[in-house]
Write an enzyme that holds these catalytic residues in place. Structure first.
Site, short mmCIF file in Angstrom:
data_model
loop_
_atom_site.label_atom_id
_atom_site.label_comp_id
_atom_site.label_asym_id
_atom_site.label_seq_id
_atom_site.Cartn_x
_atom_site.Cartn_y
_atom_site.Cartn_z
N HIS A 81 3.91 15.46 97.97
CA HIS A 81 3.39 14.10 98.23
C HIS A 81 4.04 13.06 97.31
O HIS A 81 3.40 12.10 96.90
CB HIS A 81 1.87 14.05 98.08
CG HIS A 81 1.13 14.95 99.03
ND1 HIS A 81 0.63 14.50 100.23
CD2 HIS A 81 0.81 16.27 98.97
CE1 HIS A 81 0.02 15.51 100.85
NE2 HIS A 81 0.14 16.59 100.11
N ASN A 154 -5.67 15.25 104.19
CA ASN A 154 -4.45 15.06 104.98
C ASN A 154 -4.80 14.42 106.32
O ASN A 154 -5.97 14.24 106.64
CB ASN A 154 -3.78 16.41 105.25
CG ASN A 154 -2.98 16.92 104.05
OD1 ASN A 154 -2.58 16.15 103.19
ND2 ASN A 154 -2.76 18.22 104.01
N HIS A 345 -7.66 13.97 92.31
CA HIS A 345 -8.06 15.33 91.94
C HIS A 345 -9.32 15.71 92.73
O HIS A 345 -10.34 15.05 92.57
CB HIS A 345 -8.32 15.37 90.42
CG HIS A 345 -8.84 16.67 89.90
ND1 HIS A 345 -8.68 17.87 90.57
CD2 HIS A 345 -9.50 16.97 88.76
CE1 HIS A 345 -9.24 18.83 89.86
NE2 HIS A 345 -9.76 18.32 88.77
N TYR A 368 -4.76 20.20 90.27
CA TYR A 368 -4.58 18.74 90.18
C TYR A 368 -4.74 18.23 88.76
O TYR A 368 -4.01 17.33 88.32
CB TYR A 368 -5.54 18.02 91.14
CG TYR A 368 -5.15 18.21 92.59
CD1 TYR A 368 -5.28 19.46 93.19
CD2 TYR A 368 -4.64 17.18 93.35
CE1 TYR A 368 -4.92 19.66 94.51
CE2 TYR A 368 -4.28 17.37 94.68
CZ TYR A 368 -4.42 18.61 95.25
OH TYR A 368 -4.06 18.81 96.55
FE1 HDD Z 1 -2.44 19.06 97.27
C1 HDD Z 1 -1.05 16.38 95.75
C2 HDD Z 1 -3.55 17.06 99.82
C3 HDD Z 1 -3.62 21.84 98.94
C4 HDD Z 1 -1.62 20.99 94.64
N1 HDD Z 1 -2.31 17.10 97.71
C5 HDD Z 1 -1.71 16.15 96.94
C6 HDD Z 1 -1.86 14.87 97.55
C7 HDD Z 1 -2.56 15.06 98.70
C8 HDD Z 1 -2.85 16.47 98.79
C9 HDD Z 1 -2.96 14.00 99.70
C10 HDD Z 1 -1.29 13.55 97.03
C11 HDD Z 1 -2.31 12.78 96.24
C12 HDD Z 1 -1.70 11.46 95.82
O1 HDD Z 1 -1.54 10.59 96.70
O2 HDD Z 1 -1.36 11.35 94.65
N2 HDD Z 1 -3.31 19.40 99.06
C13 HDD Z 1 -3.78 18.43 99.90
C14 HDD Z 1 -4.59 19.05 100.92
C15 HDD Z 1 -4.59 20.39 100.69
C16 HDD Z 1 -3.81 20.61 99.50
C17 HDD Z 1 -5.28 18.29 102.03
C18 HDD Z 1 -5.28 21.48 101.44
C19 HDD Z 1 -6.36 21.32 102.13
N3 HDD Z 1 -2.55 21.05 96.88
C20 HDD Z 1 -3.11 22.02 97.68
C21 HDD Z 1 -3.13 23.29 96.98
C22 HDD Z 1 -2.56 23.04 95.74
C23 HDD Z 1 -2.21 21.63 95.72
C24 HDD Z 1 -3.66 24.58 97.53
C25 HDD Z 1 -2.31 23.98 94.61
C26 HDD Z 1 -2.89 25.13 94.42
N4 HDD Z 1 -1.43 18.75 95.55
C27 HDD Z 1 -1.26 19.68 94.59
C28 HDD Z 1 -0.63 19.13 93.33
C29 HDD Z 1 -0.48 17.62 93.68
C30 HDD Z 1 -0.99 17.56 95.09
C31 HDD Z 1 0.60 19.84 92.91
C32 HDD Z 1 0.90 17.00 93.49
C33 HDD Z 1 0.66 15.68 92.82
C34 HDD Z 1 -0.73 15.69 92.45
O3 HDD Z 1 -1.32 16.86 92.86
O4 HDD Z 1 -1.32 14.81 91.87
O5 HDD Z 1 -1.44 19.34 92.24
#
Ligand code: HDD
Length: 693
Positions: A81, A154, A345, A368
């Site tokens: 993202h 999402n 988060h 997060y």
């Molecule tokens: Fe995630 C970012 C949505 C599963 C780890 N995720 C991130 C963002 C969104 C989502 C919208 C961007 C937020 C922003 O605008 O800063 N992610 C989802 C959805 C998931 C999902 C809807 C499943 C239902 N994500 C998911 C899992 C993991 C992560 C299973 C790790 C185990 N996601 C992250 C992250 C991010 C992230 C790596 C990258 C940047 C951040 O968190 O702040 O931690």
């Protein structure tokens, strides 16, 4: 178009609210340029040298401070993202929901809670294009008066995987392949489909990502979903299960694949620009927050598990309850400070909202917080303005990188007797976890109730109309056609066979394979047929509105200015904006000798960028356009991208571009009196799916 002056419309929030950033905005023409230490700078053009042609001196603290700051201007981009756009706004519930939850932002229909919403693509880097085929992230930070609540979802109600332990594998497979560094922001490559083909649980999501949901026309025209099952808990401690949905007020609309590709070339920032411009114009995007609310008994009666993020509950089974609305009415003041530094988060919850045991959600609760420590540099990221709660917050945490708050006094522990006014826990009002009884063996295991991987993929495919099904087939043929490894294609085919025969046959045919080439895959659990869910059809979610849409009019010299004005006002009546395209950016001279300025030069504004198009030309003008390849392409694309086309004197161009003169969304505009008819056709048709495409 929303009018901020209308009752019920948004009152803009103050531009700058914080003390430390405030003085930045209090300035006049005499405000001096200073260093970060407040020293006034006399010369911002030249570094200090020993003699006019001599060496630059190390003592030049002004140069060194400026360059050092510049060298550190970037922080690590989000691992997923990374590319996103955001805006401020507010949320207001329709009524008090306190019987359901003690979440304060849902308690009072007169209370507006500030929000910051970021919509993103998943796979590409921060500088990638806005219109790849990709899921859109939909993250909302509610600054409630009981703490910050982040709903990090999402634009698709299900996910690829069931357990967070697979997330790094999923993302490694979709990102650029690590040896070659490409493709950027694309699922159409071997590693992604290799992983998909080995993850039967992803098949439902595969159907969604191959549908038009992943090529939206605008970030304003996507729905959002919280995906996981959460809990709403009321003041008496009674809990309901809940799935959150955001419904775009102006409906969902998608581009065609060819259009998305052409937009990517014409305007990398198409979605970011569109969101920014719409808010600047006062076309505030709006979503309705709804919820599917149910209890454990209903959950237990379903033939799938509500803790499995690869499953949805059809709205026909648990209908949506509309809770309130969100309006985005203010662009960020600074992209980096706000959009880039925003830290979402799923673990940011408030009293009244709680988690369930969904193993994907549970893993997210770790990821997060961890990622913000790295990205934003330490444990004080909550002190950055965009992340700071807007309610009071006090605790005994101290120190660390970039600590901004100056905590007073000698007491930084609890219990204490030395600071009777210091913060204390509040059993009556504080966050309490829902006391769900838990017991079980400590094992690495997946519940049997998660084992059916095909029934909902089938449900989704069969709930699409014929055009939508064809788009899914086309997308699969395209994506798998980009995969070099034959074994991956045949393995994917092996999964499609379990989803739907028509689908499997059509994809096999499109790939030049035979059905017999499909790998033999034995499902962990035999799929079954579910009742179709019309609510899953995207076309059913298209709304007949032009609010916030843009209509392009290609004009030539000598046209009737009254007709152009009539088109403009007919568009405005529907809440749309009209933009003029001409061969030259300077515009054209109209029939009365006046000037019609152009918003775009033809070469820079392919019709893919607009929602509907018209050509207003003189006979000579139309013939001249017919000799210009960009003009012919402009109209051919409008036809292929299913746009409504208005024809005012442009027969010669239509003929050259192969556009029929009338019918199937082609409207003759004989004079100013026909302007309304063209615009209402554009409103009612949206996209002319009847056309061959
Ligand atoms: Fe995630 C970012 C949505 C599963 C780890 N995720 C991130 C963002 C969104 C989502 C919208 C961007 C937020 C922003 O605008 O800063 N992610 C989802 C959805 C998931 C999902 C809807 C499943 C239902 N994500 C998911 C899992 C993991 C992560 C299973 C790790 C185990 N996601 C992250 C992250 C991010 C992230 C790596 C990258 C940047 C951040 O968190 O702040 O931690």
């Amino acid at each position: 178009m929303s009018d901020p002056k209308q009752p019920g419309a948004s009152a803009p929030l103050p531009k700058t609210s914080v003390a430390d950033g405030g003085e930045l905005h209090q300035r006049d023409a005499a405000t001096p340029l200073t260093t970060n230490q407040g020293v006034v700078i006399a010369d911002n053009q030249n570094s200090v040298k020993s003699g006019a042609r001599g060496p630059t001196l190390l003592e030049d603290f002004i140069l060194r401070e400026k360059i050092t700051h510049f060298d550190h201007e970037r922080i690590p981009e989000r691992i997923v993202h990374a590319r996103g756009s955001a805006a401020h706004g507010w949320f207001q519930p329709y009524q008090s929901w306190s019987d359901l939850t003690c979440a304060s932002f849902l308690a009072d229909p007169n209370k507006k809670t500030p929000v910051f919403t970021r919509i993103s693509t998943v796979a590409g880097g921060a500088g990638s294009v806005d219109t790849p085929r990709d899921v859109r992230g939909f993250a909302v930070k509610f600054y409630t008066d009981a703490g910050n609540f982040d709903l990090v979802g999402n634009n698709i109600p299900v996910f690829f995987i069931q357990d967070a332990i697979k997330f790094p594998d999923l993302i490694h497979s979709v990102k650029m392949e690590p040896d070659r560094g490409f493709p950027q922001s694309a699922t159409a490559h071997d590693t992604f489909w290799d992983f998909m083909s080995l993850m039967p649980e992803a098949m439902h999501m595969v159907m969604w990502i191959m549908s038009d949901r992943t090529i939206p026309r605008s970030l304003r025209m996507v729905d959002g979903f919280g995906i996981h099952t959460f809990r709403l808990v009321n003041a008496d401690g009674r809990a309901k299960l809940v799935k959150f949905h955001w419904r775009a007020k102006d409906g969902c609309l998608s581009t065609t694949w060819d259009e998305a590709v052409k937009i990517a070339g014409a305007d990398q920032d198409y979605h970011r620009r569109d969101l920014w411009n719409a808010i600047e114009r006062g076309d505030y995007p709006e979503w309705e927050l709804s919820a599917q609310i149910f209890d454990d008994d209903l959950a237990d009666s379903l033939p799938y598990d509500v803790l499995d993020a690869t499953k949805l509950i059809p709205e026909e089974v648990v209908p949506l309850t509309p809770l309130g609305r969100m309006v985005l009415d203010r662009n960020p003041d600074n992209f980096f400070a706000e959009t880039e530094q925003a830290a979402f988060h799923p673990g940011h919850v408030v009293p009244g909202i709680d988690f369930t045991n969904d193993p994907l959600l549970q893993g997210r609760l770790h990821s997060y917080l961890d990622t913000q420590l790295k990205r934003l540099g330490g444990p004080n990221f909550h002190e950055i303005e965009i992340n700071r709660p807007k309610c009071p917050w006090h605790n005994l945490q101290r120190d660390g990188h970039m600590r901004m708050r100056v905590a007073r006094g000698r007491v930084a522990y609890e219990p204490n007797s030395l600071d009777p006014d210091g913060p204390r826990e509040r059993p009556d009002a504080g966050f309490r976890s829902f006391p769900a009884p838990e017991a079980g063996e400590k094992r690495r295991v997946r519940a049997d109730t998660f084992a059916d991987h095909y029934s909902q993929a089938r449900l989704f495919f069969r709930s699409q109309n014929e055009v939508e099904q064809q788009h899914i087939i086309d997308a699969l043929v395209f994506e798998l056609g980009m995969v070099d490894t034959v074994a991956i294609r045949t393995r994917m085919l092996g999964h499609l066979v379990h989803i739907d025969d028509t689908l499997a046959d059509a994809v096999a045919e499109g790939l030049g394979l035979a059905r017999a080439d499909a790998d033999a895959i034995t499902p962990a659990k035999a799929p079954f047929d579910m009742d179709e869910s019309p609510a899953l059809s995207l076309h059913g979610r298209v709304r007949k509105t032009l609010r916030g849409r843009v209509i392009a009019v290609l004009v030539t010299d000598g046209v009737d200015p009254g007709l152009v004005d009539a088109l403009r006002s007919a568009a405005a009546d529907e809440g749309a904006t009209l933009e003029i395209v001409a061969e030259k950016r300077g515009g054209v001279t109209d029939a009365s000798g006046g000037r019609i300025p152009a918003d775009h030069a033809l070469a820079a504004a392919p019709s893919a960028l607009f929602d509907a198009v018209a050509v207003v030309a003189t006979k000579d003008g139309a013939e001249a356009l017919a000799d210009m390849p960009p003009a012919v392409q402009w109209l051919m694309d409008a036809l292929n991208h299913l746009k409504v086309i208005g024809n005012a004197g442009a027969d010669a161009l239509l003929a050259k571009a192969g556009v029929p003169r009338q019918g199937d969304g082609v409207v003759t505009i004989g004079g100013a009196g026909d302007a309304k008819g063209f615009v209402t056709t554009a409103r009612d048709e949206q996209r002319v799916f009847r056309r061959p495409h």
